[in-house]
Design a protein around this motif. Structure first.
Motif, PDB file in Angstrom:
ATOM      1  N   ARG A 168      69.762  31.089 -92.070  1.00 60.16           N
ATOM      2  CA  ARG A 168      68.806  32.170 -92.294  1.00 60.16           C
ATOM      3  C   ARG A 168      69.467  33.345 -92.997  1.00 60.16           C
ATOM      4  O   ARG A 168      68.870  33.962 -93.912  1.00 60.16           O
ATOM      5  CB  ARG A 168      68.208  32.623 -90.962  1.00 60.16           C
ATOM      6  CG  ARG A 168      67.051  33.620 -91.100  1.00 60.16           C
ATOM      7  CD  ARG A 168      66.465  33.980 -89.742  1.00 60.16           C
ATOM      8  NE  ARG A 168      65.239  34.754 -89.878  1.00 60.16           N
ATOM      9  CZ  ARG A 168      65.207  36.077 -90.062  1.00 60.16           C
ATOM     10  NH1 ARG A 168      66.331  36.764 -90.123  1.00 60.16           N
ATOM     11  NH2 ARG A 168      64.038  36.703 -90.172  1.00 60.16           N
ATOM     12  N   GLU A 169      70.678  33.681 -92.616  1.00 63.85           N
ATOM     13  CA  GLU A 169      71.378  34.805 -93.240  1.00 63.85           C
ATOM     14  C   GLU A 169      71.656  34.533 -94.713  1.00 63.85           C
ATOM     15  O   GLU A 169      71.612  35.457 -95.543  1.00 63.85           O
ATOM     16  CB  GLU A 169      72.682  35.080 -92.495  1.00 63.85           C
ATOM     17  CG  GLU A 169      72.468  35.715 -91.119  1.00 63.85           C
ATOM     18  CD  GLU A 169      73.739  35.737 -90.283  1.00 63.85           C
ATOM     19  OE1 GLU A 169      73.799  36.538 -89.322  1.00 63.85           O
ATOM     20  OE2 GLU A 169      74.677  34.949 -90.571  1.00 63.85           O
ATOM     21  N   ASN A 170      71.949  33.289 -95.067  1.00 68.69           N
ATOM     22  CA  ASN A 170      72.126  32.953 -96.480  1.00 68.69           C
ATOM     23  C   ASN A 170      70.862  33.242 -97.271  1.00 68.69           C
ATOM     24  O   ASN A 170      70.908  33.831 -98.360  1.00 68.69           O
ATOM     25  CB  ASN A 170      72.487  31.468 -96.618  1.00 68.69           C
ATOM     26  CG  ASN A 170      73.987  31.214 -96.600  1.00 68.69           C
ATOM     27  OD1 ASN A 170      74.683  31.453 -97.585  1.00 68.69           O
ATOM     28  ND2 ASN A 170      74.483  30.718 -95.475  1.00 68.69           N
ATOM     29  N   LEU A 171      69.729  32.837 -96.715  1.00 65.94           N
ATOM     30  CA  LEU A 171      68.453  33.048 -97.408  1.00 65.94           C
ATOM     31  C   LEU A 171      68.088  34.522 -97.499  1.00 65.94           C
ATOM     32  O   LEU A 171      67.623  35.003 -98.543  1.00 65.94           O
ATOM     33  CB  LEU A 171      67.348  32.275 -96.689  1.00 65.94           C
ATOM     34  CG  LEU A 171      67.476  30.743 -96.748  1.00 65.94           C
ATOM     35  CD1 LEU A 171      66.548  30.099 -95.723  1.00 65.94           C
ATOM     36  CD2 LEU A 171      67.147  30.231 -98.138  1.00 65.94           C
ATOM     37  N   VAL A 172      68.292  35.239 -96.410  1.00 64.36           N
ATOM     38  CA  VAL A 172      67.994  36.678 -96.407  1.00 64.36           C
ATOM     39  C   VAL A 172      68.865  37.401 -97.447  1.00 64.36           C
ATOM     40  O   VAL A 172      68.386  38.283 -98.176  1.00 64.36           O
ATOM     41  CB  VAL A 172      68.217  37.277 -95.007  1.00 64.36           C
ATOM     42  CG1 VAL A 172      68.216  38.801 -95.059  1.00 64.36           C
ATOM     43  CG2 VAL A 172      67.144  36.791 -94.041  1.00 64.36           C
ATOM     44  N   LEU A 173      70.136  37.008 -97.529  1.00 64.80           N
ATOM     45  CA  LEU A 173      71.046  37.633 -98.486  1.00 64.80           C
ATOM     46  C   LEU A 173      70.544  37.473 -99.916  1.00 64.80           C
ATOM     47  O   LEU A 173      70.504  38.440-100.690  1.00 64.80           O
ATOM     48  CB  LEU A 173      72.442  37.031 -98.340  1.00 64.80           C
ATOM     49  CG  LEU A 173      73.492  37.504 -99.363  1.00 64.80           C
ATOM     50  CD1 LEU A 173      73.735  38.999 -99.241  1.00 64.80           C
ATOM     51  CD2 LEU A 173      74.789  36.723 -99.193  1.00 64.80           C
ATOM     52  N   ASP A 216      62.304  32.749 -93.292  1.00 64.32           N
ATOM     53  CA  ASP A 216      61.651  31.919 -92.270  1.00 64.32           C
ATOM     54  C   ASP A 216      60.721  30.885 -92.895  1.00 64.32           C
ATOM     55  O   ASP A 216      60.645  29.743 -92.436  1.00 64.32           O
ATOM     56  CB  ASP A 216      60.873  32.812 -91.291  1.00 64.32           C
ATOM     57  CG  ASP A 216      61.804  33.662 -90.424  1.00 64.32           C
ATOM     58  OD1 ASP A 216      62.968  33.268 -90.247  1.00 64.32           O
ATOM     59  OD2 ASP A 216      61.348  34.724 -89.948  1.00 64.32           O
ATOM     60  N   GLU A 217      60.023  31.289 -93.940  1.00 62.88           N
ATOM     61  CA  GLU A 217      59.110  30.363 -94.612  1.00 62.88           C
ATOM     62  C   GLU A 217      59.881  29.207 -95.250  1.00 62.88           C
ATOM     63  O   GLU A 217      59.475  28.041 -95.145  1.00 62.88           O
ATOM     64  CB  GLU A 217      58.309  31.114 -95.676  1.00 62.88           C
ATOM     65  CG  GLU A 217      57.306  30.232 -96.413  1.00 62.88           C
ATOM     66  CD  GLU A 217      56.493  31.007 -97.439  1.00 62.88           C
ATOM     67  OE1 GLU A 217      55.832  30.361 -98.268  1.00 62.88           O
ATOM     68  OE2 GLU A 217      56.528  32.260 -97.423  1.00 62.88           O
ATOM     69  N   LEU A 218      61.000  29.508 -95.881  1.00 64.27           N
ATOM     70  CA  LEU A 218      61.792  28.460 -96.530  1.00 64.27           C
ATOM     71  C   LEU A 218      62.477  27.566 -95.509  1.00 64.27           C
ATOM     72  O   LEU A 218      62.596  26.354 -95.714  1.00 64.27           O
ATOM     73  CB  LEU A 218      62.828  29.094 -97.461  1.00 64.27           C
ATOM     74  CG  LEU A 218      62.253  29.652 -98.766  1.00 64.27           C
ATOM     75  CD1 LEU A 218      63.284  30.509 -99.483  1.00 64.27           C
ATOM     76  CD2 LEU A 218      61.776  28.525 -99.675  1.00 64.27           C
ATOM     77  N   LEU A 219      62.933  28.129 -94.403  1.00 59.96           N
ATOM     78  CA  LEU A 219      63.521  27.300 -93.346  1.00 59.96           C
ATOM     79  C   LEU A 219      62.507  26.283 -92.836  1.00 59.96           C
ATOM     80  O   LEU A 219      62.849  25.112 -92.613  1.00 59.96           O
ATOM     81  CB  LEU A 219      64.013  28.182 -92.198  1.00 59.96           C
ATOM     82  CG  LEU A 219      65.272  29.008 -92.458  1.00 59.96           C
ATOM     83  CD1 LEU A 219      65.491  30.005 -91.327  1.00 59.96           C
ATOM     84  CD2 LEU A 219      66.497  28.116 -92.626  1.00 59.96           C
ATOM     85  N   ALA A 220      61.269  26.725 -92.681  1.00 55.36           N
ATOM     86  CA  ALA A 220      60.226  25.804 -92.231  1.00 55.36           C
ATOM     87  C   ALA A 220      59.909  24.772 -93.300  1.00 55.36           C
ATOM     88  O   ALA A 220      59.757  23.576 -93.016  1.00 55.36           O
ATOM     89  CB  ALA A 220      58.973  26.587 -91.858  1.00 55.36           C
ATOM     90  N   ALA A 268      64.234  24.987 -89.701  1.00 51.50           N
ATOM     91  CA  ALA A 268      63.918  26.090 -88.781  1.00 51.50           C
ATOM     92  C   ALA A 268      64.757  26.025 -87.515  1.00 51.50           C
ATOM     93  O   ALA A 268      65.249  27.061 -87.033  1.00 51.50           O
ATOM     94  CB  ALA A 268      62.427  26.076 -88.447  1.00 51.50           C
ATOM     95  N   ASP A 269      64.938  24.833 -86.953  1.00 52.41           N
ATOM     96  CA  ASP A 269      65.700  24.708 -85.714  1.00 52.41           C
ATOM     97  C   ASP A 269      67.176  25.036 -85.904  1.00 52.41           C
ATOM     98  O   ASP A 269      67.867  25.395 -84.949  1.00 52.41           O
ATOM     99  CB  ASP A 269      65.566  23.287 -85.153  1.00 52.41           C
ATOM    100  CG  ASP A 269      64.157  22.999 -84.651  1.00 52.41           C
ATOM    101  OD1 ASP A 269      63.404  23.964 -84.410  1.00 52.41           O
ATOM    102  OD2 ASP A 269      63.805  21.814 -84.518  1.00 52.41           O
ATOM    103  N   ALA A 270      67.653  24.904 -87.148  1.00 52.24           N
ATOM    104  CA  ALA A 270      69.076  25.158 -87.424  1.00 52.24           C
ATOM    105  C   ALA A 270      69.301  26.504 -88.104  1.00 52.24           C
ATOM    106  O   ALA A 270      70.424  26.827 -88.478  1.00 52.24           O
ATOM    107  CB  ALA A 270      69.637  24.041 -88.308  1.00 52.24           C
ATOM    108  N   GLY A 271      68.245  27.291 -88.236  1.00 47.39           N
ATOM    109  CA  GLY A 271      68.334  28.524 -89.006  1.00 47.39           C
ATOM    110  C   GLY A 271      69.355  29.515 -88.488  1.00 47.39           C
ATOM    111  O   GLY A 271      69.983  30.236 -89.273  1.00 47.39           O
TER     112      GLY A 271
END
Length: 260
Positions: free
Chosen positions: A101-106, A121-125, A130-133
């Motif tokens: 998640r931090e990679n995506l937010v960055l 969150d949308e991309l993780l899903a 999502a479970d590994a975010g």
């Protein structure tokens, strides 16, 4: 009488040439990629696949010829091209110290997008992460890391994505995970130019397959069209369709590879 509407290709290449000192890598490449399709650029190591992708993504200048990406000229409208594309290289560009998640937010913050957390969150899903975010990406399998890498490249919704040998070094299960991700991208309308040396990958994924050999595109068509280049083989009551591997080897031969 209603005239047929001809759609402008998402990617168009005409007569592109590139040399490095005395090594002539691209010798006049012509190629079109339809919007929303997957084109697999198939070729042996050293065929010039990565060189062409680097030219189309404005990382390298062609010696001659012309190319457009999303109707922007790669030589004169580089900034517009870069806003239209995403490039995923042969190795995942993931910060393993950070969580998924931090990679995506960055990346979302670097692109100055609103609501980076919601985008992450949308991309993780979307990519089944999502479970590994919240886990550090160093704990991810090869397939998970590659899916995260592709998810990062899609932040900002680029209409065109270049995938340069995205499954290199992955185990069979991880490769299949990436394949499903690529299929999902095309279903969503993203244009994908995929380079690969894996024949089964091109066979499974591509709407069209272009074979790059000794600096030029020697064949370009659907899998069915390429199969028609070889005669059908029959044995007693069993009919065998030529595989993509049969077609590829018949076209390029089995001579020793030339390094470039």
């Amino acid at each position: 009488m209603v005239s047929a509407v001809v759609e402008t290709p998402a990617i168009s290449v005409r007569g592109v040439e590139k040399s490095f000192k005395n090594v002539h890598v691209l010798r006049g490449v012509d190629l079109d990629v339809a919007a929303g399709s997957i084109l697999a650029l198939l070729g042996s190591n050293g065929a010039g696949k990565t060189t062409l992708v680097r030219i189309l993504s404005t990382l390298l200048k062609a010696d001659s010829g012309a190319a457009t990406v999303n109707q922007f000229d790669v030589a004169t409208q580089g900034s517009n091209v870069r806003e239209s594309i995403s490039l995923t290289g042969q190795f995942a560009a993931v910060d393993e110290v950070l969580s998924g998640r931090e990679n995506l937010v960055l990346i979302a913050k670097l692109r100055r997008l609103k609501n980076p957390g919601a985008i992450a969150d949308e991309l993780l899903a979307q990519f089944d992460l999502a479970d590994a975010g919240k886990r550090t990406s160093s704990t991810y399998s090869g397939g998970m890391r590659r899916r995260l890498d592709i998810a990062m490249s899609l932040i900002g919704n680029p209409p065109i994505i270049f995938l340069d040998e995205p499954t290199t070094g992955l185990d069979p299960q991880s490769r299949m995970e990436v394949w499903q991700t690529v299929k999902q991208l095309a279903k969503g309308g993203t244009t994908v130019l995929l380079t690969t040396q894996y024949l089964d990958e091109a066979e499974y994924l591509a709407d069209r397959i272009a074979i790059l050999h000794e600096g030029t595109i020697i064949q370009n068509g659907t899998l069915a069209e390429l199969r028609q280049l070889l005669p059908e083989a029959t044995m007693e009551y069993v009919q065998k369709q030529p595989s993509l591997e049969d077609v590829f080897l018949a076209l390029v031969g089995d001579e020793p590879r030339k390094e470039s």
